[in-house]
Enzyme design. Structure first.
Site, PDB file in Angstrom:
ATOM      1  N   TYR A   1      67.794  36.513   2.685  1.00 29.00           N
ATOM      2  CA  TYR A   1      68.932  35.634   2.424  1.00 29.00           C
ATOM      3  C   TYR A   1      70.065  35.923   3.406  1.00 29.00           C
ATOM      4  O   TYR A   1      70.681  36.983   3.366  1.00 29.00           O
ATOM      5  CB  TYR A   1      69.414  35.770   0.981  1.00 29.00           C
ATOM      6  CG  TYR A   1      68.685  34.839   0.054  1.00 29.00           C
ATOM      7  CD1 TYR A   1      69.069  33.505  -0.033  1.00 29.00           C
ATOM      8  CD2 TYR A   1      67.595  35.264  -0.692  1.00 29.00           C
ATOM      9  CE1 TYR A   1      68.396  32.628  -0.868  1.00 29.00           C
ATOM     10  CE2 TYR A   1      66.920  34.390  -1.522  1.00 29.00           C
ATOM     11  CZ  TYR A   1      67.319  33.071  -1.608  1.00 29.00           C
ATOM     12  OH  TYR A   1      66.645  32.207  -2.422  1.00 29.00           O
TER      13      TYR A   1
ATOM     14  N   LYS B   1      54.711  40.928   1.091  1.00 26.21           N
ATOM     15  CA  LYS B   1      53.852  40.232   2.055  1.00 26.21           C
ATOM     16  C   LYS B   1      53.548  41.197   3.204  1.00 26.21           C
ATOM     17  O   LYS B   1      53.668  40.878   4.386  1.00 26.21           O
ATOM     18  CB  LYS B   1      54.536  38.957   2.565  1.00 26.21           C
ATOM     19  CG  LYS B   1      53.614  38.015   3.336  1.00 26.21           C
ATOM     20  CD  LYS B   1      52.457  37.480   2.505  1.00 26.21           C
ATOM     21  CE  LYS B   1      51.609  36.512   3.334  1.00 26.21           C
ATOM     22  NZ  LYS B   1      50.375  36.115   2.610  1.00 26.21           N
TER      23      LYS B   1
ATOM     24  N   ASP C   1      51.976  35.100  -2.094  1.00 27.51           N
ATOM     25  CA  ASP C   1      51.208  33.873  -2.285  1.00 27.51           C
ATOM     26  C   ASP C   1      50.195  34.039  -3.417  1.00 27.51           C
ATOM     27  O   ASP C   1      50.013  33.146  -4.246  1.00 27.51           O
ATOM     28  CB  ASP C   1      50.526  33.439  -0.991  1.00 27.51           C
ATOM     29  CG  ASP C   1      49.830  34.575  -0.274  1.00 27.51           C
ATOM     30  OD1 ASP C   1      50.126  35.751  -0.550  1.00 27.51           O
ATOM     31  OD2 ASP C   1      48.980  34.292   0.593  1.00 27.51           O
TER      32      ASP C   1
ATOM     33  N   ASP D   1      63.582  35.177  -6.133  1.00 25.90           N
ATOM     34  CA  ASP D   1      64.213  33.905  -6.487  1.00 25.90           C
ATOM     35  C   ASP D   1      63.151  32.854  -6.787  1.00 25.90           C
ATOM     36  O   ASP D   1      63.198  32.157  -7.814  1.00 25.90           O
ATOM     37  CB  ASP D   1      65.106  33.460  -5.336  1.00 25.90           C
ATOM     38  CG  ASP D   1      66.022  32.304  -5.705  1.00 25.90           C
ATOM     39  OD1 ASP D   1      66.113  31.975  -6.903  1.00 25.90           O
ATOM     40  OD2 ASP D   1      66.650  31.734  -4.801  1.00 25.90           O
TER      41      ASP D   1
ATOM     42  N   ASP E   1      62.143  31.258 -10.743  1.00 31.12           N
ATOM     43  CA  ASP E   1      62.182  29.838 -11.096  1.00 31.12           C
ATOM     44  C   ASP E   1      60.824  29.380 -11.627  1.00 31.12           C
ATOM     45  O   ASP E   1      60.747  28.623 -12.609  1.00 31.12           O
ATOM     46  CB  ASP E   1      62.579  28.998  -9.884  1.00 31.12           C
ATOM     47  CG  ASP E   1      64.075  29.023  -9.620  1.00 31.12           C
ATOM     48  OD1 ASP E   1      64.793  29.728 -10.353  1.00 31.12           O
ATOM     49  OD2 ASP E   1      64.526  28.355  -8.675  1.00 31.12           O
TER      50      ASP E   1
END
Length: 361
Positions: A137, A190, A223, A247, A251
């Site tokens: 971010y 990742k 993923d 984040d 959601d």
């Protein structure tokens, strides 16, 4: 030991549906504290958002930041920074400014299905522990300015930052939380592609795991984690992730558990905490009594729990339990807002929760 005085709590209504769902949360917190035999909170409303721009020339006035520093905790309503006039629209949004100013490094986002609700995965009962200060971010990973820039009109560059101290403290927060739940932590990363940055995140989390032998640990690529959440959300307990991955996952988990309208969160450091619903300001339904206050109410309950654990205050912890039990009892009884398939207005749902909080749900 209980707190020697009433909690002093800040209230920032925000934009859109904020002036509806934040007062609803105050009402429920007051009822829960009273039912738990705790001292009533002392509330201080502070300017923030579009109204603060009009009155103070800033979406997050310095007077608000100064006042927050003197309070025990805060409730922050959603903001609609995309609708602010320039130059305010291009600046760090109010929530980001508060998080950065007070180094609120842990964004804790639970997702738990509601009995009587319409969850896609009703057995969901997990918590995303999201690192809140760096990662990918751009508005959070530099001391000044941002980690995003354009050397030419046709080239945009974003910088990701990962540091051992930040990873260690979010990992320790995740393992401490797991010890209060089902003793399981999943590290999301990742590292197969981002071998240095995401690799450092995974490696440091595994090092912290060695200090918590009573907690089971696994790790998944981001993923793969999205697929596993869809297939078996109920299998996860505490999930720790860097900023952007956390984040996205929170959601997704919120929707699986019922709706983003039910997705609570707190932003916390070791000595400060802010309750903030995970959803946005929903300007299209603002002022119509349609807003679902569940996420903001549950976020406020999380703040009570954080305060109670920090101060050794059993009554605040009890009040936090009453908040969640009251919300769940209302939904279980068939009282809900339209986004959950019900007919209740914001105020009607809030009244139903308050009634059940006072009756012990």
């Amino acid at each position: 030991m209980t707190t020697p005085r009433p909690y002093r709590l800040g209230v920032m209504l925000g934009d859109g549906i904020g002036p509806e769902i934040v007062p609803a949360s105050v009402h429920v917190v007051d009822a829960a504290l009273a039912a738990a035999g705790a001292e009533p909170a002392e509330w201080q409303e502070l300017p923030l958002g579009a109204s603060a721009i009009d009155e103070h020339g800033s979406a997050i006035p310095e007077s608000t930041l100064s006042a927050l520093a003197e309070l025990d905790g805060w409730l922050l309503g959603p903001h609609d920074s995309a609708a602010y006039p320039e130059p305010f629209r291009s600046r760090l949004n109010p929530s980001g400014a508060i998080r950065k100013h007070f180094d609120l490094y842990a964004n804790i986002r639970p997702a738990r299905g509601f009995e009587g609700g319409e969850a896609i995965a009703p057995d969901t009962d997990l918590v995303i522990v999201r690192e809140n200060t760096e990662g990918f971010y751009a508005d959070r990973n530099t001391f000044a300015g941002t980690g995003e820039y354009m050397p030419t009109p046709d080239v945009a560059i974003a910088m990701g930052v990962f540091t051992r101290p930040a990873i260690e403290r979010i990992a320790r927060a995740a393992f401490a939380l797991a010890r209060r739940r089902r003793h399981e932590v999943t590290i999301v990363h990742k590292a197969n592609v981002l071998q240095l940055s995401s690799g450092l995140f995974r490696r440091v989390c595994l090092e912290v795991a060695e200090d918590h032998p009573d907690v089971a640990v696994d790790d998944l690529h981001i993923d793969a984690m999205t697929v596993h959440l869809l297939r078996r959300a109920g299998a996860f307990d505490v999930v720790v992730a860097e900023n952007m991955f956390g984040d996205i996952l929170s959601d997704l988990a919120g929707e699986l558990a019922g709706s983003l309208g039910t997705a609570p969160s707190i932003n916390a450091s070791d000595d400060r905490c802010m309750a903030q619903a995970a959803h946005g300001s929903a300007p299209d339904i603002a002022g119509r009594g349609l807003a679902n206050p569940i996420a903001m109410i549950l976020s406020s309950g999380m703040l009570l729990d954080w305060l109670g654990r920090r101060h050794g205050d059993d009554r605040a912890v009890d009040a936090a339990v009453r908040v969640e039990d009251g919300v769940r009892a209302a939904v279980r009884a068939g009282v809900s807002t339209r986004d959950l398939g019900g007919e209740a207005s914001t105020d009607e749902f809030t009244d139903a929760v308050v009634e059940r909080v006072g009756a012990g749900a």
